[in-house]
Write a protein that holds these residues in place. Sequence first.
Motif, PDB file in Angstrom:
ATOM      1  N   GLY A   1      41.359  56.938  50.618  1.00 16.36           N
ATOM      2  CA  GLY A   1      40.222  56.281  49.977  1.00 16.36           C
ATOM      3  C   GLY A   1      39.003  57.177  49.983  1.00 16.36           C
ATOM      4  N   SER A   2      39.221  58.445  49.725  1.00 14.09           N
ATOM      5  CA  SER A   2      38.135  59.414  49.791  1.00 14.09           C
ATOM      6  C   SER A   2      38.070  60.210  48.494  1.00 14.09           C
ATOM      7  CB  SER A   2      38.344  60.344  50.992  1.00 14.09           C
ATOM      8  OG  SER A   2      37.200  61.145  51.188  1.00 14.09           O
ATOM      9  N   ALA A   3      37.080  61.076  48.430  1.00  9.55           N
ATOM     10  CA  ALA A   3      36.850  61.877  47.222  1.00  9.55           C
ATOM     11  C   ALA A   3      37.000  63.353  47.532  1.00  9.55           C
ATOM     12  CB  ALA A   3      35.444  61.603  46.688  1.00  9.55           C
TER      13      ALA A   3
ATOM     14  N   HIS B   1      42.449  48.932  44.115  1.00  6.25           N
ATOM     15  CA  HIS B   1      41.246  48.149  43.807  1.00  6.25           C
ATOM     16  C   HIS B   1      39.991  48.716  44.479  1.00  6.25           C
ATOM     17  CE1 HIS B   1      44.165  45.378  42.188  1.00  6.25           C
ATOM     18  NE2 HIS B   1      44.764  45.340  43.368  1.00  6.25           N
ATOM     19  N   ASP B   2      40.008  49.991  44.809  1.00  4.94           N
ATOM     20  CA  ASP B   2      38.857  50.631  45.460  1.00  4.94           C
ATOM     21  C   ASP B   2      37.702  50.707  44.465  1.00  4.94           C
ATOM     22  OD1 ASP B   2      37.019  52.320  46.743  1.00  4.94           O
ATOM     23  OD2 ASP B   2      38.604  53.508  47.676  1.00  4.94           O
ATOM     24  N   MET B   3      36.591  50.039  44.795  1.00  6.22           N
ATOM     25  CA  MET B   3      35.438  50.039  43.911  1.00  6.22           C
ATOM     26  C   MET B   3      34.373  51.045  44.350  1.00  6.22           C
ATOM     27  SD  MET B   3      35.431  45.943  43.114  1.00  6.22           S
ATOM     28  CE  MET B   3      33.751  45.891  42.670  1.00  6.22           C
TER      29      MET B   3
ATOM     30  N   GLY C   1      45.317  47.704  47.591  1.00  9.11           N
ATOM     31  CA  GLY C   1      44.197  47.426  48.480  1.00  9.11           C
ATOM     32  C   GLY C   1      42.905  47.930  47.902  1.00  9.11           C
ATOM     33  N   GLY C   2      41.847  47.838  48.710  1.00  5.29           N
ATOM     34  CA  GLY C   2      40.524  48.284  48.312  1.00  5.29           C
ATOM     35  C   GLY C   2      40.158  49.613  48.951  1.00  5.29           C
TER      36      GLY C   2
ATOM     37  N   HIS D   1      45.789  48.541  55.227  1.00  2.00           N
ATOM     38  CA  HIS D   1      47.160  48.944  54.905  1.00  2.00           C
ATOM     39  C   HIS D   1      47.592  50.084  55.834  1.00  2.00           C
ATOM     40  CE1 HIS D   1      46.024  46.646  51.391  1.00  2.00           C
ATOM     41  NE2 HIS D   1      47.306  46.589  51.053  1.00  2.00           N
ATOM     42  N   ALA D   2      47.235  49.933  57.101  1.00  2.00           N
ATOM     43  CA  ALA D   2      47.530  50.976  58.088  1.00  2.00           C
ATOM     44  C   ALA D   2      49.015  51.306  58.145  1.00  2.00           C
ATOM     45  CB  ALA D   2      47.021  50.547  59.463  1.00  2.00           C
TER      46      ALA D   2
END
Length: 196
Positions: free
Chosen positions: A77-79, A154-156, A170-171, A178-179
């Motif tokens: 979930g990173s850039a 669904h990461d906003m 997940g978000g 979601h480990a």
Amino acid sequence: MGADNRMYPVPWSSLPDFVPHNWVRYSGETSLQEMAESMCDSCLIKDGDNLIGSSLGGMVACEITKIRKIRRLYLIGSAAQKEEVSRLLTFLHPLVKVAPIELVRLSAGKVPLELAQMFADAESAFVRTMCAAIFKWDGLGRTTTQVLRLHGRHDMVIPPPKSVDLLVDGGHLIAMSHARECVQFIATQERMRVRS
């Protein structure tokens, strides 16, 4: 932003040699590069390590690959570049200079959620400075490090990039929500690396 080792609940500890790190005590670092240097020194990150980084931690991990010879980087979930951050956050980020972060931080401590508690424990100056630093960051760039991306559909905050190695339903906080899926993916990748 401001998360600590609680971002990685069980089953993360099942990964061999997994060591979750907290952010170093904020000492006036003004860029992701400076934060990466502080993390390398404080956490004894060395050549040959694998890194796992979520959100801001992943961006700092990208910078660590410019300092150390990192074998493999898992971005959760990173850039890999500032342009991947949500357009809304990109538009709003200048407001961080005047946002009442201290008030929001203290209020978050009243919410009985692990994430809210982490934010409540974060230093306001660190949060404010790193929010601004993200949008001055030059990104991962060219690297010899193998980069694998795990992302929530669904990461906003950081919408899924075009190329993702694991996409879960997940978000933004899939390292927590979601480990099990994240750990299974990483464990499989590491077993495959050892066999090859």
